[in-house]
Design a protein around this motif. Sequence first.
Motif, mmCIF file in Angstrom:
data_model
loop_
_atom_site.group_PDB
_atom_site.id
_atom_site.type_symbol
_atom_site.label_atom_id
_atom_site.label_comp_id
_atom_site.label_asym_id
_atom_site.label_seq_id
_atom_site.Cartn_x
_atom_site.Cartn_y
_atom_site.Cartn_z
ATOM 1 N N LEU A 71 -22.434 3.291 -0.774
ATOM 2 C CA LEU A 71 -21.228 2.867 -2.193
ATOM 3 C C LEU A 71 -20.485 4.020 -1.459
ATOM 4 C CD1 LEU A 71 -23.699 2.091 -5.649
ATOM 5 C CD2 LEU A 71 -22.726 0.546 -3.352
ATOM 6 N N LEU A 72 -19.003 3.569 -1.241
ATOM 7 C CA LEU A 72 -17.548 3.557 -1.505
ATOM 8 C C LEU A 72 -16.213 3.014 -1.823
ATOM 9 C CD1 LEU A 72 -16.445 5.896 1.162
ATOM 10 C CD2 LEU A 72 -15.628 3.570 2.227
ATOM 11 N N SER A 73 -15.407 3.702 -2.536
ATOM 12 C CA SER A 73 -14.388 2.995 -3.540
ATOM 13 C C SER A 73 -12.983 4.028 -2.987
ATOM 14 C CB SER A 73 -14.982 3.160 -4.770
ATOM 15 O OG SER A 73 -13.421 2.995 -5.859
ATOM 16 N N SER A 74 -11.807 3.915 -3.142
ATOM 17 C CA SER A 74 -10.725 4.324 -2.339
ATOM 18 C C SER A 74 -10.077 3.271 -2.854
ATOM 19 C CB SER A 74 -11.183 3.862 -0.758
ATOM 20 O OG SER A 74 -10.749 2.658 -0.498
ATOM 21 N N ALA A 75 -9.197 4.326 -2.813
ATOM 22 C CA ALA A 75 -7.287 4.149 -3.081
ATOM 23 C C ALA A 75 -6.198 4.732 -2.507
ATOM 24 C CB ALA A 75 -7.600 4.010 -4.862
ATOM 25 N N GLY A 76 -5.330 3.966 -2.648
ATOM 26 C CA GLY A 76 -3.990 4.540 -2.266
ATOM 27 C C GLY A 76 -3.057 3.571 -1.656
ATOM 28 N N VAL A 77 -1.802 5.052 -1.736
ATOM 29 C CA VAL A 77 -0.306 4.074 -1.715
ATOM 30 C C VAL A 77 0.239 3.742 -0.782
ATOM 31 C CG1 VAL A 77 2.168 3.763 -2.463
ATOM 32 C CG2 VAL A 77 -0.073 4.300 -4.489
ATOM 33 N N TYR A 78 0.844 2.946 0.533
ATOM 34 C CA TYR A 78 1.617 3.046 2.062
ATOM 35 C C TYR A 78 2.693 2.990 1.748
ATOM 36 C CZ TYR A 78 -0.777 -1.006 1.988
ATOM 37 O OH TYR A 78 -1.276 -2.232 1.230
ATOM 38 N N ARG A 79 3.491 3.087 2.818
ATOM 39 C CA ARG A 79 4.273 2.018 2.838
ATOM 40 C C ARG A 79 4.867 1.783 5.009
ATOM 41 N NH1 ARG A 79 9.103 7.225 2.278
ATOM 42 N NH2 ARG A 79 8.752 7.922 4.053
ATOM 43 N N TYR A 80 5.336 0.221 5.220
ATOM 44 C CA TYR A 80 5.511 0.032 6.079
ATOM 45 C C TYR A 80 6.433 -0.765 6.432
ATOM 46 C CZ TYR A 80 3.222 -4.138 4.666
ATOM 47 O OH TYR A 80 3.134 -5.180 4.275
ATOM 48 N N ASN A 81 6.653 -1.420 7.539
ATOM 49 C CA ASN A 81 8.456 -2.164 8.464
ATOM 50 C C ASN A 81 7.965 -2.856 8.039
ATOM 51 O OD1 ASN A 81 9.690 0.252 7.994
ATOM 52 N ND2 ASN A 81 9.885 0.848 9.775
ATOM 53 N N ALA A 82 8.020 -4.548 7.599
ATOM 54 C CA ALA A 82 7.396 -5.591 7.633
ATOM 55 C C ALA A 82 8.505 -6.442 8.516
ATOM 56 C CB ALA A 82 7.953 -6.818 6.200
ATOM 57 N N GLY A 83 7.825 -6.789 10.214
ATOM 58 C CA GLY A 83 8.370 -7.401 10.910
ATOM 59 C C GLY A 83 9.126 -8.838 10.468
ATOM 60 N N GLY A 84 8.320 -9.700 9.851
ATOM 61 C CA GLY A 84 8.839 -10.521 8.998
ATOM 62 C C GLY A 84 9.801 -10.596 7.846
ATOM 63 N N LEU A 85 9.696 -9.760 7.853
ATOM 64 C CA LEU A 85 10.845 -9.345 6.940
ATOM 65 C C LEU A 85 12.157 -8.898 7.068
ATOM 66 C CD1 LEU A 85 9.043 -8.106 3.508
ATOM 67 C CD2 LEU A 85 9.766 -10.792 4.356
ATOM 68 N N GLY A 86 12.596 -8.430 9.328
ATOM 69 C CA GLY A 86 13.004 -8.370 9.231
ATOM 70 C C GLY A 86 14.006 -6.894 9.383
ATOM 71 N N GLY A 87 11.898 -6.275 9.214
ATOM 72 C CA GLY A 87 12.048 -4.892 9.181
ATOM 73 C C GLY A 87 12.560 -4.101 8.038
ATOM 74 N N GLN A 88 12.684 -4.749 6.907
ATOM 75 C CA GLN A 88 12.318 -4.324 5.664
ATOM 76 C C GLN A 88 10.921 -3.689 5.488
ATOM 77 O OE1 GLN A 88 13.141 -7.472 2.109
ATOM 78 N NE2 GLN A 88 13.569 -5.625 1.030
ATOM 79 N N GLN A 89 11.151 -2.408 4.529
ATOM 80 C CA GLN A 89 10.207 -1.612 4.480
ATOM 81 C C GLN A 89 9.358 -2.133 3.043
ATOM 82 O OE1 GLN A 89 10.122 2.960 4.436
ATOM 83 N NE2 GLN A 89 10.348 2.489 1.243
ATOM 84 N N VAL A 90 8.541 -2.188 3.146
ATOM 85 C CA VAL A 90 7.129 -2.474 2.679
ATOM 86 C C VAL A 90 6.712 -1.484 1.677
ATOM 87 C CG1 VAL A 90 5.642 -4.471 1.676
ATOM 88 C CG2 VAL A 90 7.633 -4.513 3.159
ATOM 89 N N ILE A 91 6.119 -1.294 0.347
ATOM 90 C CA ILE A 91 5.218 -0.296 0.146
ATOM 91 C C ILE A 91 4.542 -1.209 -1.097
ATOM 92 C CG2 ILE A 91 5.353 0.653 -2.251
ATOM 93 C CD1 ILE A 91 7.573 2.234 -0.079
ATOM 94 N N GLY A 92 3.053 -1.048 -0.524
ATOM 95 C CA GLY A 92 1.723 -1.385 -0.977
ATOM 96 C C GLY A 92 0.863 -0.589 -1.446
#
Length: 244
Positions: A71-92
């Motif tokens: 049984l494994l549970s995880s959580a986190g926050v990350y960011r990346y550049n979205a190619g479909g949004l013109g390279g805009q940074q997305v927070i996940g």
Amino acid sequence: MRRVCVAAVAVAASVVVGVCVSPCSAWAGDDEDLHTILFSGRDLWRNGVFAHGGLLLSPGDIDEDGLRLKLLSSAGVYRYNAGGLGGQQVIGAEATMQVLPGFQVTHGRMTTKFFFGLDFEEHRLWPYDPGNNLRGHDIGMRMAADFWYEPTEKTMAVLEASLSTVATNQSARAAYGWRVLDDQFYFGPELAYFGSDGYRHLRIGGHLTGLKTDNSQWSAAAGWAVDSDRRSSPYVRIGLMQKM
């Protein structure tokens, strides 16, 4: 942003605590066999912070071959550049739960664990990215395998791999180590990979494995990470394991 991170980690922690308490109490008996391994970890690099926790259950002694339930549970926050949004940074922000039945087999110096089960994932994105398949809530299947090999009494090698049907979420890690400092722990190089649809992440570094304190074992790793957005930075990982 800070509230999102705290909330996600709190959800994961509450799930882990909930599943740990009842199985550990129910399986504890008068025998001296250990039936449970509790584990947790933290992972940090320039574009993400993650935490996980869970347990591995065995109907018999945890060190002997047989059936397992992970049984494994995880959580986190990350960011990346979205190619479909013109390279805009997305927070996940993500929260996941895995329920993986499996088994362990030992042959000589090789110990192998196989798992296959359910993968529950929840991802929130700001701004919304329609090109990212890791969004909203998903339920899929995940399979995983762990290989631990000791070529000699002073060395170890490990290979870990996992694959999910949720956005083809995948990971792999290979490491080799030598016992150092009067055999207190293993130390050596590691290579790790993480990916999903449209994203790749590679790590090269060194690890410390099997440092014992009381009834616990610590592990740690550090090195350099680079992803498919061409961003790079150091990474740090810390893990803790305890048999019960």
